[in-house]
Design an enzyme around this catalytic site. Structure first.
Site, PDB file in Angstrom:
ATOM      1  CG  ASP A   1      -1.964   0.996   1.238  1.00  0.00           C
ATOM      2  OD1 ASP A   1      -2.629   1.091   0.195  1.00  0.00           O
ATOM      3  OD2 ASP A   1      -2.122   1.713   2.230  1.00  0.00           O
TER       4      ASP A   1
ATOM      5  CB  THR B   1      -1.712   6.106  -2.066  1.00  0.00           C
ATOM      6  OG1 THR B   1      -1.564   4.700  -1.945  1.00  0.00           O
ATOM      7  CG2 THR B   1      -2.854   6.549  -1.181  1.00  0.00           C
ATOM      8  CB  THR B   2       0.908   3.261  -5.764  1.00  0.00           C
ATOM      9  OG1 THR B   2       0.705   2.595  -4.532  1.00  0.00           O
ATOM     10  CG2 THR B   2       2.285   2.950  -6.291  1.00  0.00           C
TER      11      THR B   2
ATOM     12  CG  ASP C   1      -6.629   0.508  -0.481  1.00  0.00           C
ATOM     13  OD1 ASP C   1      -6.606   1.412   0.371  1.00  0.00           O
ATOM     14  OD2 ASP C   1      -5.615   0.069  -1.042  1.00  0.00           O
TER      15      ASP C   1
HETATM   16  P1  ADP Z   1      -2.786   2.393  -5.998  1.00  0.00           P
HETATM   17  O1  ADP Z   1      -2.151   2.641  -4.666  1.00  0.00           O
HETATM   18  O2  ADP Z   1      -2.482   3.482  -6.952  1.00  0.00           O
HETATM   19  O3  ADP Z   1      -4.217   2.060  -5.901  1.00  0.00           O
HETATM   20  P2  ADP Z   1      -2.454  -0.346  -6.782  1.00  0.00           P
HETATM   21  O4  ADP Z   1      -1.284  -1.198  -6.454  1.00  0.00           O
HETATM   22  O5  ADP Z   1      -3.738  -0.616  -6.099  1.00  0.00           O
HETATM   23  O6  ADP Z   1      -2.011   1.137  -6.570  1.00  0.00           O
HETATM   24  O7  ADP Z   1      -2.655  -0.452  -8.341  1.00  0.00           O
HETATM   25  C1  ADP Z   1      -3.676   0.209  -9.013  1.00  0.00           C
HETATM   26  C2  ADP Z   1      -3.544   0.005 -10.494  1.00  0.00           C
HETATM   27  O8  ADP Z   1      -3.663  -1.379 -10.832  1.00  0.00           O
HETATM   28  C3  ADP Z   1      -4.643   0.730 -11.231  1.00  0.00           C
HETATM   29  O9  ADP Z   1      -4.098   1.401 -12.353  1.00  0.00           O
HETATM   30  C4  ADP Z   1      -5.563  -0.398 -11.651  1.00  0.00           C
HETATM   31  O10 ADP Z   1      -6.303  -0.082 -12.815  1.00  0.00           O
HETATM   32  C5  ADP Z   1      -4.604  -1.521 -11.883  1.00  0.00           C
HETATM   33  N1  ADP Z   1      -5.261  -2.833 -11.792  1.00  0.00           N
HETATM   34  C6  ADP Z   1      -6.001  -3.295 -10.775  1.00  0.00           C
HETATM   35  N2  ADP Z   1      -6.478  -4.531 -11.053  1.00  0.00           N
HETATM   36  C7  ADP Z   1      -6.019  -4.865 -12.268  1.00  0.00           C
HETATM   37  C8  ADP Z   1      -6.158  -6.015 -13.122  1.00  0.00           C
HETATM   38  N3  ADP Z   1      -6.865  -7.067 -12.753  1.00  0.00           N
HETATM   39  N4  ADP Z   1      -5.527  -5.983 -14.308  1.00  0.00           N
HETATM   40  C9  ADP Z   1      -4.796  -4.921 -14.677  1.00  0.00           C
HETATM   41  N5  ADP Z   1      -4.622  -3.822 -13.932  1.00  0.00           N
HETATM   42  C10 ADP Z   1      -5.225  -3.781 -12.750  1.00  0.00           C
HETATM   43 MG    MG Z   2      -5.169   0.422  -5.141  1.00  0.00          MG
END
Ligand code: ADP
Ligand code: MG
Length: 542
Positions: free
Chosen positions: A63, A96-97, A389
């Site tokens: 996270d 956040t990322t 989240d």
């Molecule tokens: P953040 O802290 O930004 O939420 P995450 O590690 O949760 O970071 O990653 C979010 C990203 O991963 C988003 O761009 C989302 O669209 C992408 N994502 C989530 N699930 C999938 C999936 N099944 N396939 C491809 N991309 C995904």
């Molecule tokens: Mg996320």
């Protein structure tokens, strides 16, 4: 006679000052380092970080905001980037990322323009123009959603939990998150995330996690003589002590003879008995007190068959009020039947070594508890963050009623549309808008890289799909091929994207406009965020 010239000091002794390009370079470098740190955690296949604090406590997480908070970053402009993550966390609870990585890339691309002698103010202006255009593009491409759209809501929760430790029980957990949000939603849209309490218990498996229609607090009943379970509970919430304040007595009593002591103690006992009677006369059979409860009062409460708990936190009191419909009362004299809340069951349960109080089976509760179970502390902690989240995303989706598909689709669309928009501009701002457009691609590019795939081919395919009007074309992180992210159920609230773009742009502009860093001695200005060896700047992007 030669006149002596006194040197003039406008800064205190030991102050450090960096001016102009040097200041900009250091600030940008610090910001990029922060972005680089969290970049590998982005997305489905993102890796985890293990953070060990000064006491040796370990956090394993994926996270973004947690990583940045635990790292205790000290460099001032790196801290500004951490603020972006915090804002994102507060506003949406997820993304956040994404926000931090975008901010890092915006600054990286700005640096290239600075090298070409584009003035920072021009870049800042261009970034602002691009940001506002980006908001328009995102809003235009978004789709509508309502609380009836159960399937999509579960997909949103699942997407939020992607890549976190919750992966294998995603369906169970996503359904719980959606149920919780719908239960506390007002008018099917407004959700106060504070009304969903996320509690974790080590022991059992993740599948044992449950939604409690009420509140669970980590307080035990005050005496084993009290009933362990109360059915059809009528709950009094009291935020004053059920004790006699010693200070009141000090001022008034002077004891002269031994028999007076007994009289005094009897008097005290009678006062406490009267207080308990005041409470029970309303019909209350469960008492939750925010302050202390005297041992004698406990005795009387137990005798009346009342379940009582003391030192409940203020925030729990508020949640219990929401869940049971009780009114928090300060003056016992004012307590009446109407102030009592209702719960199907109030129960003391032992979990591990601790006893907890469950206030549950509430009718139509406006505050609920998600009880997370898992084999170890690290598992439950990471699932707790994943659930936070998920709850945040579902709430954000309901609030604005707008969602987008993820997997890099919105960012590629933004890049494409912003480049078109840049072509319509002239002058040096055009360069800045182009840089902004290119920066958006860092999200899909990172998703591909983190999946261990080659970004060049995939990015080309993605751009091609989007220029053929496939606005939801995103990355299939398993094959590296292009997929329709919407059809595949990778759905996120629009607010994640609009907020991430807005705060990334804001911080980038803020950092760019600094050309003078004045640090008084003793400040931490010269401390850069510590990075593991080898994870240098060279591999930011390619
Ligand atoms: P953040 O802290 O930004 O939420 P995450 O590690 O949760 O970071 O990653 C979010 C990203 O991963 C988003 O761009 C989302 O669209 C992408 N994502 C989530 N699930 C999938 C999936 N099944 N396939 C491809 N991309 C995904
Ligand atoms: Mg996320």
């Amino acid at each position: 006679m030669v006149q002596q010239v006194q040197p003039i000091f406008i800064l205190p002794e030991g102050a450090q000052r960096t001016i102009g390009r040097d200041a900009q370079r250091t600030n940008i470098m610090a910001a990029k380092l922060v972005a680089e740190t969290v970049r590998t955690t982005l997305g489905h296949k993102g890796m985890d970080k293990m953070i060990v604090d000064s006491l040796g406590d370990i956090t394993v997480t994926n996270d973004g905001v947690t990583i940045l908070e635990e790292m205790n970053i000290e460099h001032p402009s790196a801290k500004m980037i951490v603020e972006v993550a915090k804002t994102q966390e507060e506003e949406v609870g997820d993304g956040t990322t994404t926000a931090v990585v975008l901010a890092g890339e915006l600054l990286k691309n700005a640096e290239e323009l600075l090298d070409q002698d584009v003035h920072p103010a021009v870049i800042a202006r261009g970034y602002r123009i691009a940001e506002s255009k980006a908001q328009g593009i995102l809003n235009q491409m978004a789709e509508k959603i309502t609380s009836n759209n159960e399937e999509a809501l579960v997909q949103i929760a699942q997407t939020a939990m992607t890549g976190k430790g919750a992966e294998y029980a995603k369906e169970t957990l996503a359904t719980l998150a959606v149920k919780a949000v719908k239960m506390v939603a007002e008018d099917n849209s407004y959700v106060d995330r504070d009304n969903i309490k996320i509690e974790k218990r080590t022991g059992g498996s993740v599948e044992d996690s449950e939604l409690i229609k009420g509140i669970v607090i980590d307080k035990e009943r005050l005496s084993s003589n009290m009933p362990r379970v109360i059915k059809n509970a009528r709950i009094a919430l009291i935020d004053r002590e059920i004790e006699i304040k010693k200070t009141e007595i000090d001022a008034n009593i002077e004891i002269k003879a031994p028999e007076q002591i007994q009289a005094f103690l009897d008097q005290e006992e009678n006062m406490l008995k009267a207080m308990v009677e005041q409470i029970t006369s309303t019909g209350a059979n469960a008492v939750l007190c925010q302050k202390g409860v005297d041992d004698i009062a406990i005795h009387f409460l137990a005798k009346k068959g009342v379940y009582a708990v003391r030192r409940v936190t203020e925030s729990d009191m508020k949640k219990i009020a929401k869940a049971t419909g009780a009114k928090i009362v300060t003056n016992l004299k004012d307590l009446s039947k109407e102030d009592l809340g209702a719960a199907g069951t109030v129960e003391g349960r032992k979990v591990g070594d601790e006893e907890f109080t469950y206030i549950m089976d509430c009718k139509n509760p406006k505050a609920v508890t998600l009880l997370i179970r898992g084999g170890t502390e690290h598992v439950t902690s990471e699932i707790e963050r994943a659930m936070t989240d998920a709850v945040g995303d579902v709430a954000a989706a309901l609030k604005t009623g707008m969602v987008v598909a993820g997997a890099g689709a919105p960012e590629i669309e933004l890049a494409l549309e912003l480049k078109k928009f840049a072509d319509s501009l002239s002058g040096r701002e055009q360069l800045a808008v182009q840089a902004f457009a290119n920066s958006m691609e860092i999200i899909p590019k990172t998703l591909v890289e983190n999946a261990g795939l080659d970004p060049i081919d995939t990015m080309t395919m993605l751009r091609a799909a989007h220029s053929k009007k496939q606005k939801w074309a995103g990355i299939d992180v398993f094959t590296g091929k292009v997929m329709d992210a919407w059809k595949r159920g990778v759905i996120e609230p629009l607010k994640i994207k609009t907020q991430a773009v807005a705060s990334a742009a804001e911080v980038a502009v803020m950092v760019l406009r600094i050309d003078d860093v004045i640090a008084s001695s003793g400040s931490k200005e010269d401390k850069m965020p510590r990075m593991p060896q080898g994870a240098g700047m060279g591999d930011m992007g390619y």
